[in-house]
Design an enzyme around this catalytic site. Structure first.
Site, PDB file in Angstrom:
ATOM      1  N   ASP A   1      21.533  18.545  17.524  1.00 12.50           N
ATOM      2  CA  ASP A   1      19.893  18.395  18.096  1.00 12.50           C
ATOM      3  C   ASP A   1      19.746  19.297  19.129  1.00 12.50           C
ATOM      4  O   ASP A   1      19.731  18.903  20.221  1.00 12.50           O
ATOM      5  CB  ASP A   1      19.756  16.877  18.582  1.00 12.50           C
ATOM      6  CG  ASP A   1      18.322  16.645  18.843  1.00 12.50           C
ATOM      7  OD1 ASP A   1      17.390  17.207  18.427  1.00 12.50           O
ATOM      8  OD2 ASP A   1      18.243  15.641  19.718  1.00 12.50           O
TER       9      ASP A   1
ATOM     10  N   LYS B   1      16.714  21.555  18.878  1.00 13.41           N
ATOM     11  CA  LYS B   1      15.483  21.760  18.986  1.00 13.41           C
ATOM     12  C   LYS B   1      15.038  23.017  19.144  1.00 13.41           C
ATOM     13  O   LYS B   1      14.174  23.367  20.093  1.00 13.41           O
ATOM     14  CB  LYS B   1      14.852  20.890  19.969  1.00 13.41           C
ATOM     15  CG  LYS B   1      14.983  19.394  20.139  1.00 13.41           C
ATOM     16  CD  LYS B   1      14.422  18.362  21.142  1.00 13.41           C
ATOM     17  CE  LYS B   1      14.776  16.955  21.222  1.00 13.41           C
ATOM     18  NZ  LYS B   1      16.136  16.872  21.272  1.00 13.41           N
ATOM     19  N   LEU B   2      15.440  23.874  18.358  1.00 10.47           N
ATOM     20  CA  LEU B   2      15.064  25.392  18.366  1.00 10.47           C
ATOM     21  C   LEU B   2      13.670  25.708  18.630  1.00 10.47           C
ATOM     22  O   LEU B   2      12.934  25.081  17.692  1.00 10.47           O
ATOM     23  CB  LEU B   2      15.839  26.095  17.486  1.00 10.47           C
ATOM     24  CG  LEU B   2      17.507  25.952  17.482  1.00 10.47           C
ATOM     25  CD1 LEU B   2      17.897  27.105  16.368  1.00 10.47           C
ATOM     26  CD2 LEU B   2      17.992  26.380  18.685  1.00 10.47           C
ATOM     27  N   HIS B   3      13.172  26.564  19.316  1.00 11.00           N
ATOM     28  CA  HIS B   3      11.846  26.962  19.263  1.00 11.00           C
ATOM     29  C   HIS B   3      11.651  28.467  20.053  1.00 11.00           C
ATOM     30  O   HIS B   3      11.828  28.719  21.123  1.00 11.00           O
ATOM     31  CB  HIS B   3      11.173  25.944  20.125  1.00 11.00           C
ATOM     32  CG  HIS B   3       9.635  26.199  20.530  1.00 11.00           C
ATOM     33  ND1 HIS B   3       8.823  25.156  21.119  1.00 11.00           N
ATOM     34  CD2 HIS B   3       8.848  27.011  19.973  1.00 11.00           C
ATOM     35  CE1 HIS B   3       7.628  25.578  21.068  1.00 11.00           C
ATOM     36  NE2 HIS B   3       7.406  26.783  20.290  1.00 11.00           N
ATOM     37  N   ASP B   4      11.457  29.288  18.996  1.00 18.69           N
ATOM     38  CA  ASP B   4      11.535  30.646  19.606  1.00 18.69           C
ATOM     39  C   ASP B   4      10.789  31.440  18.198  1.00 18.69           C
ATOM     40  O   ASP B   4      10.115  30.675  17.336  1.00 18.69           O
ATOM     41  CB  ASP B   4      12.721  31.209  19.707  1.00 18.69           C
ATOM     42  CG  ASP B   4      12.973  32.235  20.702  1.00 18.69           C
ATOM     43  OD1 ASP B   4      12.100  33.401  20.599  1.00 18.69           O
ATOM     44  OD2 ASP B   4      13.818  32.031  21.412  1.00 18.69           O
TER      45      ASP B   4
ATOM     46  N   ASN C   1      12.304  35.277  13.926  1.00 13.22           N
ATOM     47  CA  ASN C   1      13.403  35.837  13.518  1.00 13.22           C
ATOM     48  C   ASN C   1      14.361  35.476  14.424  1.00 13.22           C
ATOM     49  O   ASN C   1      15.698  35.221  13.585  1.00 13.22           O
ATOM     50  CB  ASN C   1      13.263  37.499  13.561  1.00 13.22           C
ATOM     51  CG  ASN C   1      12.532  38.211  12.769  1.00 13.22           C
ATOM     52  OD1 ASN C   1      12.344  37.941  11.684  1.00 13.22           O
ATOM     53  ND2 ASN C   1      11.894  39.249  13.221  1.00 13.22           N
TER      54      ASN C   1
ATOM     55  N   GLN D   1      12.544   5.922  27.285  1.00 14.41           N
ATOM     56  CA  GLN D   1      11.868   5.998  26.249  1.00 14.41           C
ATOM     57  C   GLN D   1      10.493   5.161  26.541  1.00 14.41           C
ATOM     58  O   GLN D   1      10.500   4.117  27.223  1.00 14.41           O
ATOM     59  CB  GLN D   1      12.536   5.264  25.019  1.00 14.41           C
ATOM     60  CG  GLN D   1      13.924   5.930  24.829  1.00 14.41           C
ATOM     61  CD  GLN D   1      14.081   7.316  23.924  1.00 14.41           C
ATOM     62  OE1 GLN D   1      12.877   7.671  23.890  1.00 14.41           O
ATOM     63  NE2 GLN D   1      15.311   7.960  24.001  1.00 14.41           N
TER      64      GLN D   1
ATOM     65  N   GLY E   1      21.912   5.829  21.393  1.00  9.52           N
ATOM     66  CA  GLY E   1      22.880   6.368  22.290  1.00  9.52           C
ATOM     67  C   GLY E   1      23.350   5.476  23.227  1.00  9.52           C
ATOM     68  O   GLY E   1      24.579   4.944  23.035  1.00  9.52           O
TER      69      GLY E   1
END
Length: 230
Positions: free
Chosen positions: A61, A63-66, A69, A188, A208
């Site tokens: 996890d 959460k890639l954001h770019d 490419n 949360q 968790g």
């Protein structure tokens, strides 16, 4: 689909803590675990390889954001770790989501983060300047993820029914913020019990601290697993 096991969030930073926790479980108990930023950034790819060597499923996890490419290339690297699930941030847009799918391929499950379960509607409007409702924002992101051929989204259990109504059959909803009845909700804002999440149609749940910080993590895990299974 419905994953029968609750996914355990490994909220640790050291290899020793992670190993000690996993060693509590019998070898034949194959878990589904989540490796988040803290553990991955501290231990790197080796922690994924170690957990996979034990026969467990891994949800990475990050959460890639770019730009598309960069995300495509990063996902291609993560694919080599034999992960079972990965995340990207839906706010990156449909083209980025498509690039993530291309990089990861069709084997691992790929899901998009919509709005974090720690985000309230007031926070979303103030911090992100999104003036729709929280649900409308989540639905917008979910439809974009479906358009990009992703497998599902991360969302609050309260949003599952509405998401299922606007996305294709088989589109999965993974819900964090799951807490057994009577437990501390921590940071949360939007939480549900495993039983509530099951009844509302969640496909995956993530738990968790209620497990990792329990006096008896194995017994707590088994109880949550039984409640989730119904």
């Amino acid at each position: 689909m419905k994953e029968e096991r609750p996914i355990i969030a490994l909220d640790f930073s050291s290899f020793e803590e992670t190993k000690a926790f996993l060693d509590l479980f019998p070898a034949e108990e194959k878990l589904y675990v989540k490796i988040g930023m803290e553990l991955y950034y501290a231990q790197g790819p080796d922690i994924v390889r170690y957990i996979k060597s034990l026969g467990h499923n891994v949800f990475l996890d990050l959460k890639l954001h770019d730009i598309p490419n960069t995300v495509r290339a990063a996902m291609a690297v993560l694919k080599e770790l034999d992960i079972d699930m990965a995340t990207v941030h839906a706010a990156g847009g449909v083209e980025m989501l498509k690039a993530a799918r291309e990089g990861l391929g069709q084997g691992p499950t790929l899901i998009a983060v919509t709005q974090l379960t720690s985000t309230s509607e007031d926070q979303m409007r103030g911090d992100q300047n999104i003036q729709t409702s929280l649900l409308e924002s989540v639905l917008h992101y979910s439809k974009g993820a479906a358009k990009a051929q992703l497998d599902g989204v991360v969302c609050s259990a309260q949003e599952v029914e509405a998401i299922k109504a606007v996305t294709p059959t088989g589109f999965n909803c993974l819900t964090p913020g799951i807490r057994p009845k009577g437990s501390n909700i921590g940071d949360q804002k939007r939480v549900m019990t495993p039983n509530q999440a099951r009844r509302i149609g969640s496909d995956y749940i993530v738990v968790g601290r209620p497990i990792t910080q329990a006096k008896d993590p194995v017994a707590t895990y088994q109880a949550i697993k039984a409640e989730w299974a119904g």
